[in-house]
Design an enzyme around this catalytic site. Structure first.
Site, PDB file in Angstrom:
ATOM      1  N   ASP A   1       0.825  -1.208   0.000  1.00  0.00           N
ATOM      2  CA  ASP A   1       0.000   0.000   0.000  1.00  0.00           C
ATOM      3  C   ASP A   1       0.866   1.268   0.000  1.00  0.00           C
ATOM      4  O   ASP A   1       1.962   1.274   0.555  1.00  0.00           O
ATOM      5  CB  ASP A   1      -0.904  -0.021   1.235  1.00  0.00           C
ATOM      6  CG  ASP A   1      -2.044   0.986   1.111  1.00  0.00           C
ATOM      7  OD1 ASP A   1      -2.336   1.446  -0.011  1.00  0.00           O
ATOM      8  OD2 ASP A   1      -2.640   1.332   2.145  1.00  0.00           O
TER       9      ASP A   1
ATOM     10  N   TRP B   1       2.625   8.137  -2.459  1.00  0.00           N
ATOM     11  CA  TRP B   1       4.040   8.331  -2.824  1.00  0.00           C
ATOM     12  C   TRP B   1       4.138   9.256  -4.035  1.00  0.00           C
ATOM     13  O   TRP B   1       4.960  10.166  -4.081  1.00  0.00           O
ATOM     14  CB  TRP B   1       4.658   6.955  -3.121  1.00  0.00           C
ATOM     15  CG  TRP B   1       6.120   6.955  -3.392  1.00  0.00           C
ATOM     16  CD1 TRP B   1       7.119   6.824  -2.480  1.00  0.00           C
ATOM     17  CD2 TRP B   1       6.760   7.073  -4.685  1.00  0.00           C
ATOM     18  NE1 TRP B   1       8.349   6.853  -3.114  1.00  0.00           N
ATOM     19  CE2 TRP B   1       8.156   7.011  -4.460  1.00  0.00           C
ATOM     20  CE3 TRP B   1       6.304   7.226  -5.992  1.00  0.00           C
ATOM     21  CZ2 TRP B   1       9.083   7.087  -5.495  1.00  0.00           C
ATOM     22  CZ3 TRP B   1       7.220   7.318  -7.019  1.00  0.00           C
ATOM     23  CH2 TRP B   1       8.596   7.246  -6.768  1.00  0.00           C
TER      24      TRP B   1
ATOM     25  N   ASN C   1     -10.697  -3.118  -6.341  1.00  0.00           N
ATOM     26  CA  ASN C   1      -9.919  -2.089  -7.060  1.00  0.00           C
ATOM     27  C   ASN C   1     -10.531  -1.697  -8.410  1.00  0.00           C
ATOM     28  O   ASN C   1     -10.181  -0.655  -8.970  1.00  0.00           O
ATOM     29  CB  ASN C   1      -8.466  -2.529  -7.267  1.00  0.00           C
ATOM     30  CG  ASN C   1      -7.611  -2.449  -6.013  1.00  0.00           C
ATOM     31  OD1 ASN C   1      -6.610  -3.155  -5.871  1.00  0.00           O
ATOM     32  ND2 ASN C   1      -7.982  -1.581  -5.081  1.00  0.00           N
TER      33      ASN C   1
ATOM     34  N   ARG D   1       1.871  -5.080   6.002  1.00  0.00           N
ATOM     35  CA  ARG D   1       1.168  -4.039   5.248  1.00  0.00           C
ATOM     36  C   ARG D   1       2.015  -2.775   5.304  1.00  0.00           C
ATOM     37  O   ARG D   1       2.356  -2.292   6.389  1.00  0.00           O
ATOM     38  CB  ARG D   1      -0.225  -3.747   5.821  1.00  0.00           C
ATOM     39  CG  ARG D   1      -0.924  -2.666   4.981  1.00  0.00           C
ATOM     40  CD  ARG D   1      -2.323  -2.364   5.445  1.00  0.00           C
ATOM     41  NE  ARG D   1      -2.942  -1.462   4.486  1.00  0.00           N
ATOM     42  CZ  ARG D   1      -4.160  -1.579   3.995  1.00  0.00           C
ATOM     43  NH1 ARG D   1      -4.930  -2.557   4.385  1.00  0.00           N
ATOM     44  NH2 ARG D   1      -4.637  -0.705   3.126  1.00  0.00           N
TER      45      ARG D   1
HETATM   46  C1  FPP Z   1      -2.030   0.245  -3.141  1.00  0.00           C
HETATM   47  O1  FPP Z   1      -1.576   1.576  -3.223  1.00  0.00           O
HETATM   48  C2  FPP Z   1      -1.515  -0.509  -4.245  1.00  0.00           C
HETATM   49  C3  FPP Z   1      -2.291  -1.067  -5.217  1.00  0.00           C
HETATM   50  C4  FPP Z   1      -3.754  -0.950  -5.237  1.00  0.00           C
HETATM   51  C5  FPP Z   1      -1.690  -1.800  -6.320  1.00  0.00           C
HETATM   52  C6  FPP Z   1      -0.461  -2.573  -6.015  1.00  0.00           C
HETATM   53  C7  FPP Z   1       0.227  -2.750  -7.309  1.00  0.00           C
HETATM   54  C8  FPP Z   1       1.555  -2.669  -7.546  1.00  0.00           C
HETATM   55  C9  FPP Z   1       2.554  -2.562  -6.452  1.00  0.00           C
HETATM   56  C10 FPP Z   1       2.094  -2.676  -8.917  1.00  0.00           C
HETATM   57  C11 FPP Z   1       1.749  -3.835  -9.803  1.00  0.00           C
HETATM   58  C12 FPP Z   1       2.040  -5.151  -9.203  1.00  0.00           C
HETATM   59  C13 FPP Z   1       2.845  -6.106  -9.734  1.00  0.00           C
HETATM   60  C14 FPP Z   1       2.894  -7.459  -9.119  1.00  0.00           C
HETATM   61  C15 FPP Z   1       3.688  -5.890 -10.920  1.00  0.00           C
HETATM   62  P1  FPP Z   1      -2.647   2.728  -3.299  1.00  0.00           P
HETATM   63  O2  FPP Z   1      -2.837   3.101  -4.709  1.00  0.00           O
HETATM   64  O3  FPP Z   1      -3.893   2.316  -2.581  1.00  0.00           O
HETATM   65  O4  FPP Z   1      -1.893   3.858  -2.513  1.00  0.00           O
HETATM   66  P2  FPP Z   1      -2.539   4.955  -1.587  1.00  0.00           P
HETATM   67  O5  FPP Z   1      -3.049   4.240  -0.353  1.00  0.00           O
HETATM   68  O6  FPP Z   1      -1.370   5.836  -1.273  1.00  0.00           O
HETATM   69  O7  FPP Z   1      -3.607   5.648  -2.368  1.00  0.00           O
END
Ligand code: FPP
Length: 225
Positions: free
Chosen positions: A12, A17, A60, A173
């Site tokens: 997360d 970021w 998502n 997490r």
């Molecule tokens: C959460 O951050 C992350 C996700 C919903 C996606 C995770 C995906 C990746 C790390 C990249 C693709 C994966 C692979 C295996 C190549 P967020 O967007 O919820 O962050 P925030 O809480 O800061 O909004």
């Protein structure tokens, strides 16, 4: 040091970021995606056998289309680019979740990668896509019903996507939130939880080692004394 055999990670913080750098959220997902190889390599070097990464939840899809499209693009790039390294390092690649909602092209790449790596037994890289823990429990129960088998704790365990890989010893997490967000609800019943404030793209080898050190100090009792 006591090394967890199976580690799950809720990656997360990509969006925050990027936004903190004045960039679009997609920029954060790209950085997060680059971090997947770094942490996978490190975790396996440390002796972790199974690594389960939460890449895309069943929920998502509700994000803006542009963001969903970018995540799907990054997944395609990942599965196309890293398969050589995965095979070379004797890693079995598995993708868990309801894959039917993914594009036929992405499904094809994923199934091909899984097929090519299915006999590898050094490590397992299990990536959760269109995955939800509640949905997985329903999937397992429906499988038992279709086979006319009794709904018991053990039988449900046997039908989970992760059945061959065992339960996670440690769930990490990143990104500061302290919740489990529908990740491995059934198999995580006795997992140790580690929450890091570090946003996923910055969660490096040193941060991963902090989680391992913390895990080493835990006394696991599994409900017993
Ligand atoms: C959460 O951050 C992350 C996700 C919903 C996606 C995770 C995906 C990746 C790390 C990249 C693709 C994966 C692979 C295996 C190549 P967020 O967007 O919820 O962050 P925030 O809480 O800061 O909004």
């Amino acid at each position: 040091m006591k090394i967890p055999s199976h580690v799950g990670i809720i990656m997360d913080g990509n969006g925050r970021w990027a936004v903190s750098r004045g960039k679009k959220r997609s920029y954060g997902h790209k950085a997060g995606s680059d971090n997947v190889d770094r942490i996978t390599t490190h975790a396996f070097n440390r002796g972790v056998k199974v690594l389960t990464l939460y890449a895309f939840s069943s929920e998502n899809w509700e994000r803006p289309k542009e963001e969903v499209d970018e995540l799907m693009r990054l997944l395609k790039v990942y599965f196309t680019k890293y398969i050589k390294k995965i095979l070379k390092n004797k890693i079995k690649l598995f993708v868990m979740g309801d894959l039917t909602k993914l594009s036929p092209e992405l499904q094809e790449i994923i199934y091909k990668d899984m097929e090519q790596s299915k006999n590898n037994d050094e490590h397992v890289l299990n990536i959760a896509i269109n995955y939800g823990g509640r949905q997985e429990i329903c999937y397992a129960v429906n499988k038992l019903l279709s086979k006319n088998e009794e709904i018991t704790v053990d039988n449900i365990s046997k039908e989970l996507y992760t059945a061959p890989f065992g339960e996670p010893d440690l769930i990490i997490r990143t990104g500061g939130e302290k919740r489990i967000s529908n990740f491995m609800l059934y198999q995580g019943a006795y997992s140790e939880l580690y929450f890091s404030d570090v946003l996923w793209p910055d969660f490096n080898e040193e941060e991963f080692d902090k989680a391992l050190e913390d895990f080493s100090t835990r006394k696991r009792r599994f409900g017993r004394l």
